[in-house]
Design an enzyme around this catalytic site. Structure first.
Site, PDB file in Angstrom:
ATOM      1  N   LYS A 142       1.073   4.084  -2.953  1.00 47.00           N
ATOM      2  CA  LYS A 142       0.631   5.540  -2.591  1.00 47.00           C
ATOM      3  C   LYS A 142       2.065   6.427  -3.023  1.00 47.00           C
ATOM      4  CE  LYS A 142      -3.696   5.269  -1.621  1.00 47.00           C
ATOM      5  NZ  LYS A 142      -4.824   5.846  -2.546  1.00 47.00           N
TER       6      LYS A 142
ATOM      7  N   TYR B 278       0.878  -1.207  -0.011  1.00 53.18           N
ATOM      8  CA  TYR B 278      -0.024   0.066   0.072  1.00 53.18           C
ATOM      9  C   TYR B 278       0.836   1.389   0.047  1.00 53.18           C
ATOM     10  CZ  TYR B 278      -3.832   3.165   1.615  1.00 53.18           C
ATOM     11  OH  TYR B 278      -4.737   4.114   1.890  1.00 53.18           O
TER      12      TYR B 278
END
Length: 245
Positions: free
Chosen positions: A158, A154
């Site tokens: 991002k 993640y």
């Protein structure tokens, strides 16, 4: 509904991950400001419920598939005759220690977050060019800026969105397209699922002393998508009550 500062009458907006939470709030904000909004999500049931609540046009699509993305952009052109704004909000969170991450999970997280952002931005460029400009707003996170143990996939996705935002902003500026990102902290399913003790600890670490409703994140997105933000590009706006300071 509060007074709206920005007018999107006759504009067409695509919002991904709009079946709930921040994405649904963003779609609602643009509809209330006069836009034709295409709400995109892979969860058909949640999407149709959200679209009924917001007045957006529901589009079931997988942001990691080019054919689905191009179909969505074509539908936006059919609905509004143009595409003015794309908000890349769709995401998935698969947590776990780095040593235990499966290749498929790693790839899935990057395909949705980073791949979806790239695919929708790329697909909208011809429409932006014909319309004389456009707005791209990408959703990154605190995790992408600072890292969090157990969220390496993640975090990587991002952080990649931050780099993508800055490069795309430089490349698309001559076309009249601004590209920005937000790093939000708001009431989402993930936050709501936290144990009371952990939630209290998180709230205490936020300088303003509270966790924002998704509508406050939507207001920041509306600003970045507005005519008033025409001189803002390549930035990451941290909408998190000061927790990133």
């Amino acid at each position: 509904m509060p007074n709206l500062s920005f007018d999107f009458t006759d504009r067409t907006v695509i919002v991904t991950g709009a079946g709930r939470g921040i994405g649904q709030a963003i779609a609602a904000r643009f509809v209330a400001a006069g836009a034709t909004v295409l709400a995109v999500d892979l969860d058909e049931a949640a999407l149709h419920e959200a679209a009924a609540a917001t007045g957006a046009i529901p589009v079931v699509a997988d942001v990691s598939k080019t054919a689905d993305v191009e179909r969505t952009v074509a539908q936006a052109l059919d609905a509004g005759g143009r595409v003015d704004v794309v908000v890349n909000n769709a995401g998935v969170l698969l947590e776990g220690p780095l040593a235990a991450i499966e290749d498929g999970d790693w790839d899935a997280v990057l395909r949705v977050h980073l791949g979806g952002t790239y695919r929708f931005t790329r697909a909208c460029i011809p429409a932006f060019t014909r319309g004389g400009g456009g707005r791209v707003v990408n959703v990154t996170s605190f995790t992408g800026l600072h890292g969090v143990p157990g969220q390496t996939a993640y975090s990587a996705a991002k952080a990649g969105i931050v780099g993508f935002t800055k490069s795309a902003a430089k490349e698309l500026a001559p076309l009249g397209v601004t590209v920005n990102a937000i790093a939000p902290l708001a009431e989402t399913r993930m936050v709501e699922a936290l144990a009371d003790e952990l939630r209290a600890k998180m709230t205490a670490a936020i300088p303003v002393g509270r966790i924002a409703p998704p509508s406050e994140i939507a207001a920041a997105v509306a600003f970045l998508a507005s005519d008033e933000a025409a001189y803002v590009t390549g930035t990451v706006l941290q909408v998190d009550g000061g927790s990133s300071m």
